[in-house]
Design a protein around this motif. Sequence first.
Motif, PDB file in Angstrom:
ATOM      1  N   TYR A   1      46.602 -17.022  87.752  1.00  0.00           N
ATOM      2  CA  TYR A   1      45.446 -16.371  87.297  1.00  0.00           C
ATOM      3  C   TYR A   1      44.325 -17.474  87.903  1.00  0.00           C
ATOM      4  O   TYR A   1      43.389 -16.795  88.436  1.00  0.00           O
ATOM      5  CB  TYR A   1      45.308 -16.242  85.937  1.00  0.00           C
TER       6      TYR A   1
ATOM      7  N   GLN B   1      44.142 -19.249  90.611  1.00  0.00           N
ATOM      8  CA  GLN B   1      44.330 -18.789  91.951  1.00  0.00           C
ATOM      9  C   GLN B   1      43.570 -17.360  92.182  1.00  0.00           C
ATOM     10  O   GLN B   1      42.746 -17.230  93.263  1.00  0.00           O
ATOM     11  CB  GLN B   1      45.852 -18.818  92.697  1.00  0.00           C
ATOM     12  N   ILE B   2      44.026 -16.356  91.461  1.00  0.00           N
ATOM     13  CA  ILE B   2      43.384 -15.298  91.820  1.00  0.00           C
ATOM     14  C   ILE B   2      42.128 -15.130  91.322  1.00  0.00           C
ATOM     15  O   ILE B   2      41.536 -14.269  92.059  1.00  0.00           O
ATOM     16  CB  ILE B   2      44.317 -14.148  90.679  1.00  0.00           C
ATOM     17  N   ASN B   3      41.864 -15.502  90.095  1.00  0.00           N
ATOM     18  CA  ASN B   3      40.514 -15.675  89.942  1.00  0.00           C
ATOM     19  C   ASN B   3      39.328 -16.348  91.228  1.00  0.00           C
ATOM     20  O   ASN B   3      38.120 -15.714  90.952  1.00  0.00           O
ATOM     21  CB  ASN B   3      39.976 -16.272  88.741  1.00  0.00           C
ATOM     22  N   LEU B   4      39.951 -17.092  92.009  1.00  0.00           N
ATOM     23  CA  LEU B   4      39.083 -17.686  93.013  1.00  0.00           C
ATOM     24  C   LEU B   4      38.611 -16.362  93.947  1.00  0.00           C
ATOM     25  O   LEU B   4      37.523 -16.502  94.593  1.00  0.00           O
ATOM     26  CB  LEU B   4      39.927 -18.478  93.502  1.00  0.00           C
ATOM     27  N   SER B   5      39.465 -15.389  93.950  1.00  0.00           N
ATOM     28  CA  SER B   5      39.414 -14.204  94.922  1.00  0.00           C
ATOM     29  C   SER B   5      38.296 -13.280  94.262  1.00  0.00           C
ATOM     30  O   SER B   5      37.680 -12.556  94.822  1.00  0.00           O
ATOM     31  CB  SER B   5      40.308 -13.347  95.251  1.00  0.00           C
ATOM     32  N   GLY B   6      38.304 -13.157  92.750  1.00  0.00           N
ATOM     33  CA  GLY B   6      37.508 -12.155  92.229  1.00  0.00           C
ATOM     34  C   GLY B   6      38.183 -10.896  92.146  1.00  0.00           C
ATOM     35  O   GLY B   6      37.569  -9.855  91.549  1.00  0.00           O
ATOM     36  N   GLU B   7      39.327 -10.794  92.410  1.00  0.00           N
ATOM     37  CA  GLU B   7      40.100  -9.682  92.449  1.00  0.00           C
ATOM     38  C   GLU B   7      41.422  -9.549  91.367  1.00  0.00           C
ATOM     39  O   GLU B   7      41.668 -10.619  91.133  1.00  0.00           O
ATOM     40  CB  GLU B   7      41.087  -9.420  93.941  1.00  0.00           C
TER      41      GLU B   7
END
Length: 196
Positions: free
Chosen positions: A70, A72-78
């Motif tokens: 999460y 890593q995913i939150n870095l993309s905002g997706e």
Amino acid sequence: MAQRSRSCEKIFFTDGVVEPQPPIRRGLRNIVEVLRNTGHKIFDWNPPPQSTAKPIHLAFLLADGAHDVYTQINLSGEPLILELAKSFQLRDPICLLEYQQLAIEGRDYAAAYSDYWNETCNHGDDAYTGCINLMSYSAAVIPVTHADETLDPFDTTYVPQNEQDILNWEAYDPEIYHGAPVGAHIVASKYEEEKV
């Protein structure tokens, strides 16, 4: 002029969990034909079960309770893709003793896979990705062909092996997949990027 020596190549037609869909099977047959026609030796690749590697690999990914996923995913905002949401629900990290046992299971699987690898020709291979990630082997994907609804019809005679195979098999629609790229996963041993 010296003649170049041909390698032996191992082809992994199924991981025993899900059967490749028709375009993938055709792509693998095309690879075998091209390699044989150019003098390479071809062997079926039957390593330790992928069904053993998958839960170990997933357990490593979830060892911290999926918090890093999460982050890593939150870095993309997706958002996390729907297909992974159930597997990657946030939870408490596993304890040190569980992690130690997981490391032992991973080591034992890696040793069995490495032994099998070393008992066969020591050249590049095709394989499914789960255990390759667990093993940290060198890998690349190359284009082979494209799905063709005429050449790759839905195989109504195939009987899926398990629930995961059913999902994979039922997801195939020749009309929808028509024109989609088909690739091969080329794998070499750890630290052999130059071979790939």
